[in-house]
Write a protein that holds these residues in place. Structure first.
Motif, PDB file in Angstrom:
ATOM      1  N   ASP A 138     -21.112 -28.107   7.475  1.00  0.00           N
ATOM      2  CA  ASP A 138     -20.878 -27.488   6.164  1.00  0.00           C
ATOM      3  C   ASP A 138     -19.389 -27.214   6.005  1.00  0.00           C
ATOM      4  OD1 ASP A 138     -21.236 -26.321   3.689  1.00  0.00           O
ATOM      5  OD2 ASP A 138     -22.801 -24.938   4.334  1.00  0.00           O
ATOM      6  N   VAL A 139     -18.906 -27.306   4.765  1.00  0.00           N
ATOM      7  CA  VAL A 139     -17.504 -26.997   4.479  1.00  0.00           C
ATOM      8  C   VAL A 139     -17.370 -26.029   3.318  1.00  0.00           C
ATOM      9  CG1 VAL A 139     -16.620 -29.180   5.381  1.00  0.00           C
ATOM     10  CG2 VAL A 139     -17.271 -29.008   2.964  1.00  0.00           C
ATOM     11  N   GLU A 140     -18.483 -25.563   2.777  1.00  0.00           N
ATOM     12  CA  GLU A 140     -18.452 -24.703   1.595  1.00  0.00           C
ATOM     13  C   GLU A 140     -19.336 -23.469   1.746  1.00  0.00           C
ATOM     14  OE1 GLU A 140     -17.641 -27.827  -1.999  1.00  0.00           O
ATOM     15  OE2 GLU A 140     -19.720 -27.632  -1.314  1.00  0.00           O
ATOM     16  N   GLN A 141     -19.572 -23.090   2.938  1.00  0.00           N
ATOM     17  CA  GLN A 141     -20.459 -21.950   3.148  1.00  0.00           C
ATOM     18  C   GLN A 141     -19.756 -20.632   2.820  1.00  0.00           C
ATOM     19  OE1 GLN A 141     -22.933 -20.117   6.886  1.00  0.00           O
ATOM     20  NE2 GLN A 141     -23.274 -22.250   6.343  1.00  0.00           N
ATOM     21  N   THR A 142     -20.526 -19.698   2.297  1.00  0.00           N
ATOM     22  CA  THR A 142     -20.036 -18.342   2.081  1.00  0.00           C
ATOM     23  C   THR A 142     -20.553 -17.472   3.219  1.00  0.00           C
ATOM     24  OG1 THR A 142     -19.966 -18.584  -0.316  1.00  0.00           O
ATOM     25  CG2 THR A 142     -20.061 -16.347   0.538  1.00  0.00           C
ATOM     26  N   LEU A 143     -19.669 -16.714   3.802  1.00  0.00           N
ATOM     27  CA  LEU A 143     -20.034 -15.894   4.956  1.00  0.00           C
ATOM     28  C   LEU A 143     -19.508 -14.480   4.781  1.00  0.00           C
ATOM     29  CD1 LEU A 143     -21.190 -15.692   7.868  1.00  0.00           C
ATOM     30  CD2 LEU A 143     -18.889 -16.306   8.668  1.00  0.00           C
ATOM     31  N   GLU A 144     -20.382 -13.532   4.906  1.00  0.00           N
ATOM     32  CA  GLU A 144     -19.995 -12.124   4.829  1.00  0.00           C
ATOM     33  C   GLU A 144     -19.833 -11.573   6.235  1.00  0.00           C
ATOM     34  OE1 GLU A 144     -21.590  -7.855   2.981  1.00  0.00           O
ATOM     35  OE2 GLU A 144     -22.645  -9.744   2.545  1.00  0.00           O
ATOM     36  N   THR A 145     -18.682 -11.019   6.507  1.00  0.00           N
ATOM     37  CA  THR A 145     -18.429 -10.367   7.785  1.00  0.00           C
ATOM     38  C   THR A 145     -18.046  -8.917   7.526  1.00  0.00           C
ATOM     39  OG1 THR A 145     -16.013 -10.688   7.952  1.00  0.00           O
ATOM     40  CG2 THR A 145     -17.426 -12.564   8.553  1.00  0.00           C
ATOM     41  N   PRO A 146     -18.073  -8.072   8.530  1.00  0.00           N
ATOM     42  CA  PRO A 146     -17.628  -6.687   8.338  1.00  0.00           C
ATOM     43  C   PRO A 146     -16.174  -6.597   7.895  1.00  0.00           C
ATOM     44  CG  PRO A 146     -18.907  -6.875  10.346  1.00  0.00           C
ATOM     45  CD  PRO A 146     -18.646  -8.281   9.869  1.00  0.00           C
ATOM     46  N   TYR A 147     -15.393  -7.626   8.206  1.00  0.00           N
ATOM     47  CA  TYR A 147     -13.972  -7.598   7.858  1.00  0.00           C
ATOM     48  C   TYR A 147     -13.714  -8.085   6.443  1.00  0.00           C
ATOM     49  CZ  TYR A 147      -8.929  -8.347   8.257  1.00  0.00           C
ATOM     50  OH  TYR A 147      -7.572  -8.311   8.062  1.00  0.00           O
ATOM     51  N   GLU A 148     -14.388  -9.164   6.031  1.00  0.00           N
ATOM     52  CA  GLU A 148     -14.130  -9.786   4.737  1.00  0.00           C
ATOM     53  C   GLU A 148     -15.241 -10.790   4.442  1.00  0.00           C
ATOM     54  OE1 GLU A 148     -10.588 -12.553   2.825  1.00  0.00           O
ATOM     55  OE2 GLU A 148     -10.070 -11.066   4.355  1.00  0.00           O
ATOM     56  N   THR A 149     -15.448 -11.067   3.151  1.00  0.00           N
ATOM     57  CA  THR A 149     -16.375 -12.128   2.760  1.00  0.00           C
ATOM     58  C   THR A 149     -15.573 -13.387   2.503  1.00  0.00           C
ATOM     59  OG1 THR A 149     -17.992 -10.606   1.800  1.00  0.00           O
ATOM     60  CG2 THR A 149     -18.073 -12.891   1.056  1.00  0.00           C
ATOM     61  N   TYR A 150     -15.963 -14.490   3.142  1.00  0.00           N
ATOM     62  CA  TYR A 150     -15.210 -15.733   3.070  1.00  0.00           C
ATOM     63  C   TYR A 150     -15.989 -16.801   2.318  1.00  0.00           C
ATOM     64  CZ  TYR A 150     -12.629 -13.555   6.920  1.00  0.00           C
ATOM     65  OH  TYR A 150     -11.910 -12.690   7.705  1.00  0.00           O
ATOM     66  N   ASN A 151     -15.253 -17.613   1.554  1.00  0.00           N
ATOM     67  CA  ASN A 151     -15.799 -18.801   0.911  1.00  0.00           C
ATOM     68  C   ASN A 151     -15.237 -20.035   1.597  1.00  0.00           C
ATOM     69  OD1 ASN A 151     -17.222 -17.342  -1.183  1.00  0.00           O
ATOM     70  ND2 ASN A 151     -15.227 -16.973  -2.134  1.00  0.00           N
ATOM     71  N   ASN A 152     -15.856 -21.174   1.374  1.00  0.00           N
ATOM     72  CA  ASN A 152     -15.397 -22.437   1.967  1.00  0.00           C
ATOM     73  C   ASN A 152     -15.285 -22.352   3.478  1.00  0.00           C
ATOM     74  OD1 ASN A 152     -15.114 -23.608  -0.651  1.00  0.00           O
ATOM     75  ND2 ASN A 152     -13.160 -22.545  -0.870  1.00  0.00           N
ATOM     76  N   VAL A 153     -16.256 -21.703   4.072  1.00  0.00           N
ATOM     77  CA  VAL A 153     -16.297 -21.606   5.525  1.00  0.00           C
ATOM     78  C   VAL A 153     -16.730 -22.946   6.113  1.00  0.00           C
ATOM     79  CG1 VAL A 153     -17.362 -20.441   7.488  1.00  0.00           C
ATOM     80  CG2 VAL A 153     -16.832 -19.157   5.396  1.00  0.00           C
ATOM     81  N   ILE A 154     -16.036 -23.385   7.148  1.00  0.00           N
ATOM     82  CA  ILE A 154     -16.359 -24.623   7.847  1.00  0.00           C
ATOM     83  C   ILE A 154     -17.284 -24.286   9.012  1.00  0.00           C
ATOM     84  CG2 ILE A 154     -15.400 -26.493   9.250  1.00  0.00           C
ATOM     85  CD1 ILE A 154     -12.816 -26.117   7.545  1.00  0.00           C
ATOM     86  N   VAL A 155     -18.397 -25.002   9.085  1.00  0.00           N
ATOM     87  CA  VAL A 155     -19.363 -24.751  10.149  1.00  0.00           C
ATOM     88  C   VAL A 155     -19.503 -25.998  11.007  1.00  0.00           C
ATOM     89  CG1 VAL A 155     -21.694 -23.988  10.716  1.00  0.00           C
ATOM     90  CG2 VAL A 155     -20.616 -23.212   8.577  1.00  0.00           C
ATOM     91  N   VAL A 156     -19.285 -25.844  12.289  1.00  0.00           N
ATOM     92  CA  VAL A 156     -19.492 -26.944  13.232  1.00  0.00           C
ATOM     93  C   VAL A 156     -20.533 -26.509  14.253  1.00  0.00           C
ATOM     94  CG1 VAL A 156     -17.198 -27.954  12.943  1.00  0.00           C
ATOM     95  CG2 VAL A 156     -17.553 -26.188  14.666  1.00  0.00           C
ATOM     96  N   GLU A 157     -21.339 -27.459  14.682  1.00  0.00           N
ATOM     97  CA  GLU A 157     -22.378 -27.099  15.651  1.00  0.00           C
ATOM     98  C   GLU A 157     -22.670 -28.250  16.598  1.00  0.00           C
ATOM     99  OE1 GLU A 157     -25.857 -26.122  13.268  1.00  0.00           O
ATOM    100  OE2 GLU A 157     -26.756 -28.076  13.773  1.00  0.00           O
ATOM    101  N   LYS A 158     -23.261 -27.896  17.708  1.00  0.00           N
ATOM    102  CA  LYS A 158     -23.757 -28.913  18.630  1.00  0.00           C
ATOM    103  C   LYS A 158     -25.069 -28.428  19.231  1.00  0.00           C
ATOM    104  CE  LYS A 158     -21.324 -27.575  22.906  1.00  0.00           C
ATOM    105  NZ  LYS A 158     -20.419 -28.075  23.977  1.00  0.00           N
ATOM    106  N   THR A 159     -25.900 -29.395  19.606  1.00  0.00           N
ATOM    107  CA  THR A 159     -27.196 -29.110  20.198  1.00  0.00           C
ATOM    108  C   THR A 159     -27.258 -29.761  21.573  1.00  0.00           C
ATOM    109  OG1 THR A 159     -28.199 -29.119  17.991  1.00  0.00           O
ATOM    110  CG2 THR A 159     -29.687 -29.288  19.896  1.00  0.00           C
TER     111      THR A 159
END
Length: 224
Positions: free
Chosen positions: A162-183
């Motif tokens: 993902d390159v457009e995720q919105t993520l809320e953290t205790p510090y700040e809410t971010y847009n365009n969050v990049i998500v990388v994963e592996k299994t």
């Protein structure tokens, strides 16, 4: 292998392991000289308008020199940690990660197209002050992030999901969050959430066994 053994392995991991180009030709414009004086019109050269893909400044995925970020963890006693950033030069940076059990140093080399891990060491309690030549001599161990930052990009065992995720953290809410994963082979999933200007703002480890689900998270809460 039992879920608890996986968690044990993950604890050890926490302890000791730590944008193609489009071409558009523009028709040249010529100016007609209508003055009485027959001046020689200068040749107007056709300009080539080949827009270059807007590349992300990969060094923006690290915090400023001396910044100390605190991450709140859940699911494991070593999931909470402090991370201090040390810039060695324009393209090399180290992160000291202290989770209360050990301090792990990870050093990254930033190129035009990737961020590569070149040093990783647990139980590191000193200041790492190598020369530029020392840094150049360190081999690439793995790739942390690689262009293009597009969904589906793969590198090492990681996939950019993902390159457009919105993520809320205790510090700040971010847009365009990049998500990388592996299994891994067991089905366990590791995820990293990355933001320009901050770098890693969240990490996750997820594993299912039978009806049980185990989740370990670390999320950004403060930056000093």
């Amino acid at each position: 292998m039992s879920a608890f053994r996986y968690l044990g392995l993950f604890m050890l991991l926490l302890l000791f392991s730590a944008c193609g180009q489009n071409s558009a030709d523009k028709t040249p414009t010529y100016t007609v000289n209508t003055s009485k004086d027959e001046e020689t019109q200068e040749d107007v050269k056709e300009e080539s308008h080949t827009p270059i893909e807007e590349k992300v400044e990969l060094k923006s995925f690290f915090m400023r020199d001396g910044a100390v970020a605190t991450y709140l963890g859940e699911g494991n006693e070593y999931a909470s940690y402090h991370a201090r950033t040390q810039w060695h030069n324009d393209d090399t940076v180290s992160i000291y990660e202290d989770n209360g059990g050990t301090t792990v140093i990870r050093t990254y080399r930033i190129t035009d197209d990737s961020i590569d891990l070149i040093k990783e060491q647990g139980e590191f309690y000193e200041q790492f002050n190598p020369t530029n030549e020392d840094l150049k001599s360190l081999p690439t161990l793995s790739t942390f992030l690689q262009l293009p930052l597009e969904k589906g990009t793969t590198f090492d065992e990681w996939t950019l999901v993902d390159v457009e995720q919105t993520l809320e953290t205790p510090y700040e809410t971010y847009n365009n969050v990049i998500v990388v994963e592996k299994t891994d082979d067991s089905g366990a999933i590791q995820r990293k959430y990355l933001v320009e200007g901050f770098g890693e703002v969240k990490r996750e480890f997820l594993m299912k066994e039978n009806d049980a689900e185990f989740i370990v998270t670390s999320i950004l809460v403060t930056v000093e």
